[in-house]
Scaffold this active site. Structure first.
Site, PDB file in Angstrom:
ATOM      1  N   LYS A 194       0.844  -1.202   0.000  1.00 16.56           N
ATOM      2  CA  LYS A 194       0.000   0.000   0.000  1.00 16.56           C
ATOM      3  C   LYS A 194       0.878   1.250   0.000  1.00 16.56           C
ATOM      4  CE  LYS A 194      -3.872   2.023   2.618  1.00 16.56           C
ATOM      5  NZ  LYS A 194      -4.746   1.848   3.818  1.00 16.56           N
TER       6      LYS A 194
ATOM      7  N   SER B 261      -9.515   2.112   2.711  1.00 20.16           N
ATOM      8  CA  SER B 261      -8.535   2.859   1.969  1.00 20.16           C
ATOM      9  C   SER B 261      -7.509   1.957   1.266  1.00 20.16           C
ATOM     10  CB  SER B 261      -7.777   3.783   2.922  1.00 20.16           C
ATOM     11  OG  SER B 261      -7.042   3.042   3.869  1.00 20.16           O
TER      12      SER B 261
ATOM     13  N   SER C 225     -10.246   0.027   6.888  1.00 16.89           N
ATOM     14  CA  SER C 225      -9.539   0.074   5.606  1.00 16.89           C
ATOM     15  C   SER C 225      -8.953  -1.229   5.107  1.00 16.89           C
ATOM     16  CB  SER C 225      -8.436   1.126   5.673  1.00 16.89           C
ATOM     17  OG  SER C 225      -9.004   2.415   5.703  1.00 16.89           O
TER      18      SER C 225
END
Lengths: 439, 439
Positions: free
Chosen positions: A74, A143, A167
């Protein structure tokens, strides 16, 4: 191909990590244009790393059980060899001097990093352009959008995500893959851009529970902590012969965010478990459980108070020094946070401790807690990454959470979420594996 | 001029923060060429901030009790407006996007940042060029070298430092100023380059105990934590009427690093306290105290094991990717750390918990513990920043430590170190103030 099978072939010499990687590169070439899971790719470096892994298996000296696994990181997690842009123009072309601790751990284990996966702005603000592999009109959830979509579309085996409120569990649910948010403190956050020091968790989104555990375990071994100490001696899940867990449904006011069809599909899954012999208790059977669920109703708003207060640093500086580059949601949270007094904040910490003690008390009667992983399937549109309500309980309490892709509503997946006790992550993952193997 | 007096004049309107700042700028112009305390200065920005502070006092609206205080920030602590170079060429001209949390807190309180103060390489490696204000041939101590020398030479009122093993208490002792290393977790480390996540502490070096507490308190209020919760309602020290503490001398094998003259000066100080009515107990009076001191003898080497293990991240990457820019000491520690197993590391955490429990048990009988702040006065030469032995006990245990400039040996200062109980920092600082006011 699932990594478990590939690993057996690496060991037998019937496939190499380089050959395995090429399957994922082919998927990238076919799908990335539509999915947009990656903030940046480094295919050539990945090939070099896969070749090194191939060589290790040839010498029968793999570095760990994840050697040769193609993964994504990420983009709020530091990498020295690839830019780290946090989903924000404030960090355009940013190059940290070192990989985050978890990235270093995974590299040390031989994982092959294919690229950085897209994140919403600082993992809390504006959505990204990633689409849901099951329906390009829908959000993959945020996210950790790129990691979830990348796994679901077969472009990576697994990847690192982070969860402040929802997330990891939410995008895993929306994309139909496994999401694992460990106990707070089990995986190190060094080199991960913070949202909220009281709520941030590093975690994994993966093809399978075994892959999720293998990645997380590789990181734990690298950085022993008080929280992960009981987990370090447990490198694999091995649910075979594991007894059926006693589980309790956490029914909260948040369920009203689900449609009737979604609720029906969740209930049906619970009934099928019951038919398989699992003890699934409901709030109507146990007053203390019902009271605890009632307490959870306040959690999403209390959690946001803590997160907003934590965001004072460094986000108040971003709002001040980079006002145009910072999204409206972040401006709003910072403003909310500045009004929260130290006394109020400390009372929230105390409240959290009390809720945790109540959960511990309930845990003498239940092995795990279950609820939908999100408020229904992925919503239409890319701007709204979905409600955090049902994933925030586990984030607030810092307890382990896992999302299992066990429900389908129409053409879209919906996850079943299991919650466990602090630092009992292995137990929870074994329960999850046992349950996932039932009809 | 001490800040306490300046503050009274700011409030009365008989001096402005700008006028006060000019005293420090004059000291910089006179002494910095010899002391070399600063990695960089920003005198023009400091003047602007002092003018803004002047304006606030005019409007009788100072931001806090530190408004207008000229300070320095150790150069391993992030600042967005000034480079942050970590004492290492790896970070030459490095510009973070945000100030560290503590820096943001101090700016929010109106502190005037005069510059970044020199640190040894990553606060653990090669020494810096800063000299001791009492003797330019001697080290100011490390790693918070510039902060300590800057305070001692009157170029700043106070500054931020960090301590992993001895990096606040030791330079404070060598430079004859107050050093305060809080309980682990009391001050936030976000935006501070890590050495060891189990040992790193943010702290303060200051003109006086009151100034040290005021700065630390300003930061605590900004970031409430479980560890600092009991301290937030206590903005000042107010030792008046504070009862004389019962203290125990922690006599360890480390004392053999001091000369006879240094030990004699320390004993003399203890005797003067006894004459003033303080109960000062020695190891020969209490078997449990003696046994505890015996346990402390192992701490310096256990502490270094933990620190070396923690340094795997990110220092193993620096050693690999920037071998020439990384000093020998860091190469050696990383090598040592890589050999420490997770089991060994976790056993060290457990050992530390047991020692802490023994200290808690002793604390029913003693209000504070005392020992020299360093193994004698500052050594000659700039390359050796001194022994960490006597400051490492407090770092390992994460308990509050304060160094008081109460001893002189020849022309050089030596600190008296007090140690207290976890999260009882205010109590310890009040004891320290009471003791410092005795003859």
């Amino acid at each position: 191909m699932k990594f478990e099978h590939a690993l057996a072939m690496f060991r037998q010499g019937t496939m190499t990590p380089r050959e395995y990687l090429e399957e994922f590169i082919a998927a990238v070439q076919e799908k990335e244009g539509r999915i947009k899971a990656f903030a940046c790719l480094d295919i050539e470096q990945a090939r070099l790393h896969a070749d090194a892994s191939t060589d290790r298996y040839r010498r029968q000296a793999p570095l760990s059980g994840i050697d040769g696994m193609p993964i994504g990181i990420k983009d709020i997690i530091d990498t020295a060899s690839l830019p780290t842009c946090m989903g924000s123009d404030i960090y355009r072309d940013w190059r940290p001097r070192a990989d985050a601790e978890a990235v270093d751990a995974l590299r040390s284990g031989g994982a092959v990093i294919l690229g950085k996966t897209r994140t919403t702005e600082f993992a809390i603000g504006r959505a990204t352009i990633t689409t849901n592999p099951h329906d390009a009109e829908r959000t993959p959830g945020g996210s950790s959008s790129g990691t979830a979509a990348g796994v679901a579309s077969g472009m990576i085996c697994a990847g690192l995500g982070t969860q402040t409120q929802g997330s990891i569990i939410r995008p895993a649910s929306y994309c139909g893959v496994v999401g694992y948010k460990p106990t707070w403190g089990v995986l190190p956050l060094h080199g991960v851009h913070p949202v909220s020091h009281s709520h941030d968790h590093l975690g994994v989104i993966a093809q399978s529970l075994d892959v999720a555990w293998a990645l997380a375990h590789c990181i734990m071994k690298y950085r022993p902590t008080k929280e992960n100490a009981p987990l370090i001696p447990l490198p694999s899940l091995g649910a075979e012969g594991h007894p059926l867990p006693r589980i309790a449904v956490l029914k909260t006011a948040g369920y009203k965010e689900l449609s009737e069809g979604e609720l029906g599909a969740f209930d049906e899954r619970m009934n099928r478990w019951r038919q398989s012999g699992v003890q699934v208790s409901g709030v109507d059977e146990h007053a203390e459980l019902a009271a605890f669920c009632g307490e959870l109703d306040g959690v999403p708003s209390l959690s946001t108070e803590m997160v907003a207060s934590d965001m004072r640093w460094p986000y108040s500086q971003y709002c001040k020094n980079f006002p145009a580059e910072t999204g409206e949601k972040i401006h709003g949270l910072v403003k909310q946070g500045l009004d929260i007094s130290a006394e109020r904040y400390l009372s929230l910490i105390e409240h959290r401790e009390k809720l945790l003690a109540r959960l511990e008390a309930l845990s003498t009667r239940y092995d795990a807690f279950v609820l939908p992983a999100a408020s229904g399937i992925a919503p239409l549109g890319l701007e709204n990454t979905g409600s955090r309500t049902l994933s925030v309980y586990g984030s607030f309490l810092g307890i382990p959470a896992v999302s299992l892709p066990l429900i389908t509503v129409g053409h879209m997946p919906l996850g079943v979420q299991l919650l466990g006790r602090r630092s009992k992550d292995h137990e929870l993952m074994c329960h999850a594996k046992r349950l996932a193997e039932l009809n």
